[in-house]
Design a protein around this motif. Sequence first.
Motif, short mmCIF file in Angstrom:
data_model
loop_
_atom_site.label_atom_id
_atom_site.label_comp_id
_atom_site.label_asym_id
_atom_site.label_seq_id
_atom_site.Cartn_x
_atom_site.Cartn_y
_atom_site.Cartn_z
N SER A 239 0.83 -1.20 0.00
CA SER A 239 0.00 0.00 0.00
C SER A 239 0.88 1.26 0.00
O SER A 239 1.91 1.30 0.66
N TYR B 52 0.03 3.87 1.39
CA TYR B 52 -0.24 4.52 2.67
C TYR B 52 0.46 3.74 3.78
O TYR B 52 0.11 2.61 4.09
N PHE C 72 -7.96 2.57 6.33
CA PHE C 72 -7.88 2.49 4.88
C PHE C 72 -8.68 1.31 4.35
O PHE C 72 -8.99 1.23 3.17
N ALA D 55 -1.93 10.62 7.84
CA ALA D 55 -2.14 9.37 7.10
C ALA D 55 -3.15 9.51 5.98
O ALA D 55 -3.13 8.74 5.03
#
Length: 327
Positions: free
Chosen positions: A244, A246, A308, A319
Amino acid sequence: MPILEIKHLETSFLTKKQRLDAIRDVSLRVEEKEVLGIVGESGSGKSVTMKSVMGILPSNGVIRAGEILFEGQSLLKINDQDKRALLGNEISMIFQDPMTSLNPLKTVGYHIEEILLRHRKVDKSTAHKLAKQVLDIVEIPNAEKRLTQYPHEFSGGMRQRVMIGMALANEPKLLIADEPTTALDVTIQSQILALIKKRQHQNNMAVVLITHDLSVVYNMCDRIIVMYGGKIMEEGLREEIFDSPYKHPYTKALMLSIPNITDDEKKRLVPIEGVAPTLEDLPEGCPFAPRCSQAMDICREMPGETLFSDTHKIYCHFAGGESTDEQ
């Protein structure tokens, strides 16, 4: 129902001068048959969290708040007799250093047979036969002879296999492996991890793997928790943590500090500046803020949970994603 659930755990160490908060509001779940990796630098709270589960904290350690549930049963409320029946039987732990975990005055056979006698209620002859089977399972040759030998007569890798055998002797539902490959060379590390993974599949047990090595959790774990300063920084499936875009700044920093042997381009490893905080000097707010290149004034407050996906969460003010009110 998860096999293990920790809710808002707070564990501290009491000294004459002050209270040192080692685990601060940690919540996690371990599902049946899964391998959960807990990663972070030394002092991040990984081992203390699991020692809180096992009830083997140092004499000045105390669980101040929270719940620890094994198959829905509170490990903090059951009586000592019932807890002893669980520990070493349905929940087992492999410790970091087998040389300090094995009594040098007792044979390897004694160590394994003691566990079998305590939990299976078999006679000594049966325990000896089962102990031999345990050494066969962990692939130690000449098992009959090895049972009569002492820990110092084994190599580091073989001692670790003995520890794994002791932990697996009663076919636990949950195995906690605390840095099981520390101080072993790369080849032996691979063999030990492969052995744990093999037994996990064969016994359908859940495993909690504590390590500081992200490459280990990538190959071993279904889900990963990143800890720092006694708190969870990020949690997600293996693919979410590694693939990811993130990521928590601490997770990114850990990844940049390990070599990538699949990358053709030569890259210099990027160390994490500074040192991890001590329990006497934990910063306010986000514990990683003093070492984080993105830190701002808002980081003096502990960030809430940012989601997420149903499985991927990060605790960082920057984030993005869907924020919640939980902390």
